[in-house]
Design a protein around this motif. Structure first.
Motif, PDB file in Angstrom:
ATOM      1  N   VAL A  34       0.790  -1.165   0.067  1.00 31.85           N
ATOM      2  CA  VAL A  34      -0.100   0.027   0.140  1.00 31.85           C
ATOM      3  C   VAL A  34       0.885   1.128   0.028  1.00 31.85           C
ATOM      4  CG1 VAL A  34      -1.876   1.439   1.300  1.00 31.85           C
ATOM      5  CG2 VAL A  34      -1.739  -1.190   1.391  1.00 31.85           C
ATOM      6  N   ASN A  35       0.587   2.267  -0.911  1.00 27.78           N
ATOM      7  CA  ASN A  35       1.316   3.310  -1.024  1.00 27.78           C
ATOM      8  C   ASN A  35       0.388   4.473  -0.702  1.00 27.78           C
ATOM      9  OD1 ASN A  35       3.059   5.534  -1.621  1.00 27.78           O
ATOM     10  ND2 ASN A  35       2.454   5.625  -3.796  1.00 27.78           N
ATOM     11  N   VAL A  36       0.662   5.041   0.853  1.00 27.47           N
ATOM     12  CA  VAL A  36       0.071   6.066   1.201  1.00 27.47           C
ATOM     13  C   VAL A  36       0.358   7.600   0.859  1.00 27.47           C
ATOM     14  CG1 VAL A  36      -0.459   4.701   3.192  1.00 27.47           C
ATOM     15  CG2 VAL A  36       1.489   6.138   3.370  1.00 27.47           C
ATOM     16  N   LEU A  37       1.168   7.562  -0.060  1.00 29.80           N
ATOM     17  CA  LEU A  37       1.775   8.970  -0.510  1.00 29.80           C
ATOM     18  C   LEU A  37       1.073   9.146  -1.635  1.00 29.80           C
ATOM     19  CD1 LEU A  37       5.486   8.744   0.695  1.00 29.80           C
ATOM     20  CD2 LEU A  37       3.648   9.869   2.000  1.00 29.80           C
ATOM     21  N   GLY A  38       0.998  10.408  -2.041  1.00 29.63           N
ATOM     22  CA  GLY A  38       0.497  11.029  -3.459  1.00 29.63           C
ATOM     23  C   GLY A  38      -0.885  11.494  -3.346  1.00 29.63           C
ATOM     24  N   ARG A  39      -1.554  11.549  -4.580  1.00 32.17           N
ATOM     25  CA  ARG A  39      -2.900  11.869  -4.570  1.00 32.17           C
ATOM     26  C   ARG A  39      -3.799  10.896  -5.027  1.00 32.17           C
ATOM     27  NH1 ARG A  39      -3.022  18.005  -7.605  1.00 32.17           N
ATOM     28  NH2 ARG A  39      -1.256  18.699  -6.249  1.00 32.17           N
ATOM     29  N   TYR A  40      -4.936  10.796  -4.537  1.00 23.18           N
ATOM     30  CA  TYR A  40      -5.968   9.783  -4.883  1.00 23.18           C
ATOM     31  C   TYR A  40      -6.946  10.157  -5.570  1.00 23.18           C
ATOM     32  CZ  TYR A  40      -3.248   8.166  -0.873  1.00 23.18           C
ATOM     33  OH  TYR A  40      -2.234   7.894   0.121  1.00 23.18           O
ATOM     34  N   ALA A  41      -7.540   9.472  -6.468  1.00 24.36           N
ATOM     35  CA  ALA A  41      -8.908   9.638  -7.628  1.00 24.36           C
ATOM     36  C   ALA A  41      -9.599   8.488  -7.497  1.00 24.36           C
ATOM     37  CB  ALA A  41      -8.210  10.054  -9.039  1.00 24.36           C
ATOM     38  N   ILE A  42     -10.837   8.721  -6.987  1.00 24.70           N
ATOM     39  CA  ILE A  42     -11.854   7.575  -6.536  1.00 24.70           C
ATOM     40  C   ILE A  42     -12.865   7.924  -7.937  1.00 24.70           C
ATOM     41  CG2 ILE A  42     -13.355   6.574  -5.260  1.00 24.70           C
ATOM     42  CD1 ILE A  42     -11.603   7.669  -2.816  1.00 24.70           C
ATOM     43  N   ALA A  43     -12.823   7.224  -8.815  1.00 26.56           N
ATOM     44  CA  ALA A  43     -13.730   7.277 -10.028  1.00 26.56           C
ATOM     45  C   ALA A  43     -14.974   6.627  -9.878  1.00 26.56           C
ATOM     46  CB  ALA A  43     -13.113   6.911 -11.269  1.00 26.56           C
ATOM     47  N   SER A  44     -14.854   5.443  -9.151  1.00 27.66           N
ATOM     48  CA  SER A  44     -16.314   4.515  -9.047  1.00 27.66           C
ATOM     49  C   SER A  44     -15.856   3.660  -7.940  1.00 27.66           C
ATOM     50  CB  SER A  44     -16.583   3.897 -10.293  1.00 27.66           C
ATOM     51  OG  SER A  44     -15.513   2.991 -10.865  1.00 27.66           O
TER      52      SER A  44
END
Length: 226
Positions: free
Chosen positions: A188-198
């Protein structure tokens, strides 16, 4: 264990039984009369708690007043000493270690869950610094949501990996599959940005990697965890 208190309850006839080697550690006696006096109120409290008619926080306020336990609180404390003693005796049982194994299994799951939560809650050094109770509850609820999402994701792909292994005629024992833990987080990579599309990929699960050929004599798959 050396700091724990063991409690005993003498029979109603007033006699003093002998507990053999346990006499040395079971010097404290519970007050059975307090339990009997408040038993009806205790059962009502337990029913209200189970049916969510009252919050645990409000019950704690009922059990103490001005820093001192109320009579009902004292009755619950006496009753709790019975269960605590049974719990300690089950842990110390020199013959049957089933209870001790169950506790260890539960603690392993809880510690795995805490490690996953600590990795996810990496901002602000893993500390929740909101001053208000509402703000703290919001942060904890969000953390629980993400932990549950990771656990669900792991469960789906662990199940798919086991199915693929079996489809490739790799023998996977049911008892080994039962020990797989969905709380792993090394991937699991907890760094960065997250995009939840569906809520679910339109194409289904991601493509699993190829399963390498196993050397002779290594036909089962085992995984640390619970």
């Amino acid at each position: 264990m050396g700091d724990q208190r063991f409690w005993r309850a003498d029979p109603p006839d007033g006699s003093t039984p002998t507990y053999g080697p346990l006499d040395a550690i079971a010097r404290n006696k519970i007050n059975r009369q307090k339990i009997a006096t408040h038993w009806s109120d205790m059962t009502r409290v337990a029913g209200s708690l189970v049916t969510n008619q009252v919050r645990a926080y409000d019950l704690l306020r009922m059990f103490a007043r001005n820093g001192r336990p109320t009579p009902l609180g004292q009755a619950f404390a006496e009753y709790g000493r019975i269960d605590k003693t049974l719990h300690l005796l089950s842990i110390l049982d020199p013959i049957d270690d089933t209870y001790r194994r169950q506790l260890n299994k539960q603690l392993t799951v809880q510690e795995s869950r805490h490690r996953l939560a600590r990795k996810i809650c990496h901002g602000a050094s893993g500390q929740i610094r909101k001053a208000s109770r509402e703000g703290q509850e919001d942060r904890l609820a969000a953390l629980g949501l993400v932990v549950n999402a990771v656990t669900l994701w792991n469960s789906r792909y662990l199940s798919a990996a086991v199915d693929q292994l079996r489809a490739q005629s790799v023998p996977v024992k049911d008892e080994d599959a039962a020990r797989l833990s969905p709380l792993g987080h090394a991937h699991v990579n907890v760094l960065g940005r997250y995009a939840i599309a569906s809520s679910a990929p339109a194409e289904g699960l991601r493509q699993l990697g190829e399963i390498p050929d196993l050397p002779d004599g290594e036909g089962t798959v085992e995984e640390e965890g619970v």
